[in-house]
Design a protein around this motif. Sequence first.
Motif, mmCIF file in Angstrom:
data_model
loop_
_atom_site.group_PDB
_atom_site.id
_atom_site.type_symbol
_atom_site.label_atom_id
_atom_site.label_comp_id
_atom_site.label_asym_id
_atom_site.label_seq_id
_atom_site.Cartn_x
_atom_site.Cartn_y
_atom_site.Cartn_z
ATOM 1 N N UNK B 102 0.812 -1.215 0.000
ATOM 2 C CA UNK B 102 0.000 0.000 0.000
ATOM 3 C C UNK B 102 0.840 1.257 0.000
ATOM 4 N N UNK B 103 2.045 1.166 0.528
ATOM 5 C CA UNK B 103 2.948 2.308 0.534
ATOM 6 C C UNK B 103 3.463 2.583 -0.879
ATOM 7 N N UNK B 104 3.561 1.518 -1.666
ATOM 8 C CA UNK B 104 4.254 1.651 -2.957
ATOM 9 C C UNK B 104 3.319 1.863 -4.149
ATOM 10 N N UNK B 105 2.146 1.255 -4.121
ATOM 11 C CA UNK B 105 1.283 1.361 -5.311
ATOM 12 C C UNK B 105 -0.115 1.841 -4.916
ATOM 13 N N UNK B 106 -0.823 2.290 -5.930
ATOM 14 C CA UNK B 106 -2.194 2.746 -5.711
ATOM 15 C C UNK B 106 -3.111 1.525 -5.634
ATOM 16 N N UNK B 107 -3.735 1.368 -4.509
ATOM 17 C CA UNK B 107 -4.593 0.190 -4.331
ATOM 18 C C UNK B 107 -6.042 0.622 -4.096
ATOM 19 N N UNK B 108 -6.399 1.752 -4.698
ATOM 20 C CA UNK B 108 -7.739 2.289 -4.466
ATOM 21 C C UNK B 108 -8.721 1.884 -5.565
#
Lengths: 367, 172
Positions: B102-108
């Motif tokens: 979650x810190x590295x990629x957009x998980x929205x």
Amino acid sequence: MPPEYGSSAEGFFARHRNSVVLAAALFVQIVGLAAQVKAPVDPRHPESGSARLLRVWTVSLLSPFERAMVSTGHWLRGFWSGYVDLRSVREENRRLHEENQQLKIQQALWNQDASQAHRLQALLDFKQHFIHQTVAAQVIGSSGTETSRVLYLDRGSRDGVKPDMAVITPDGIVGKVSRAFANTSQVLMITDSTSGVGGLLESSRLHGIVRGTARGDVSLRYIMQEETLQKGERVLTSGGDRIFPKGLQVGTITDIARGGDGFYSLTLSPAANLNRLEEVLIVTQIANDNLTADTNEAPERAAEMLAKRLPTVRKSPESEPKAVAAPLEKKKPATPAARNLAEPKGGSTQQQVKQTSPEKIEEQPVR
Amino acid sequence: MALSITSRDQFEVYRFNPVVAIAVPLLAIFVQAYLPLKLSFFNIFDLPLLVTIFFAVARRNPITGLLTGMIIGLLQDSLTHSFLGLYGISKTVVGFAASSLGVKIDVENPGSRLLMATGFYLVQKVVYYMVARGMARMDLQLDLPHALGAAVANGFLAIVLFSLLDKTKQRS
């Protein structure tokens, strides 16, 4: 500007804080797991481990809500059926009047049958009362996982429930009590891969072990491939596990496969609908006669079978007393489990039994 | 479907009302324990896993994520017949990995949520079986086609569930 750390250890922990916490969390759990694996509290339940407290807390936390959900479901079902009944009561009334006329005629015919049925029912009640004492329980929850097939019931140790008690329905067996909490109990279903039940094929009287599979099916194992089986044959409890009373329905054979180990791999369709359980019975007491019927027979048969194989002096036909035939005939229904145990590879005793009952061979299909 | 790799500052970090943070995992465990009695196929879903992933990803804090996973996993373990720690360990790993991701990629967006839930379901499955077979000497078999199907099913459920749980988020 990077932060300055007082010592190298402090700096290491600050830089790798996440990894260190992850390693610590995993380490604690692995040690806990190892402790459970290495030092089970109860040797009969090696999986039970020592961490009972967390289980008690979780079950105590969830079971009131599960009970409430079950009760609410029943109330809603009753309310809805009451509402539907009310709407259709007028139509129902007219139909009942018509039925009443017909029933009066039938009543006269049934009166005679009813008296006989009452007598039989009284006998059955008597038998059931003295063979088993059961406690009715409501299914209120499950583990919710595919890897552990357990149910939770709304009866616990306060109701006399103890581990290793059989759980059944009128259709067939469900499983056994694996843990008993104060007001709740955990049931290990026969579909769980760690469960085991003594099974008996109804017509061929072969003994095996009923086990769950990883996919949640039920299988019967340790039936030798030289035996003749057919799909649809019913499997009953053998009573040999000293948990389930003898003769209860387990399921029917739906698939027969040959394993590489010399045994059949039999898939069963459970007699009880294990996917839709609401009420079950916990067998709190079993009459000893019911359980020990098989175990008493086995040593005698084993000794006799051994005696048969020992070299004996051939007697002249006229000197053989006819009374000897009687005990041999008595051995005809001998259970093949003892035969498997006594002679797992040869199968000569099987042939001996078959020779004494040729009509049995004719009934069985060709493999 | 867009999986954009950006810096941490570009992502929102969310927090949750303490009641929500406690009630939602408990509700997930309760529903997971109760619903299979009525709908037997529901066993293929793993609501506690999806909740673990959701909280881990939203908070974007690996330590919180792994602790959330550990607690949920241990609670789930306590309802099973097996050893305590099997789900605990696997969900600890998932919680840590999900928050790190979650810190590295957009998980929205739904696509990334589908992929993420599917992937983490398989990760959990593999870790569970490794620990169960390696440490607990349990006789388990990994049914890969079934696991893949269940993983995809959990992925689709995650899209729906996460959009519902998004309403409980508070900006940090």
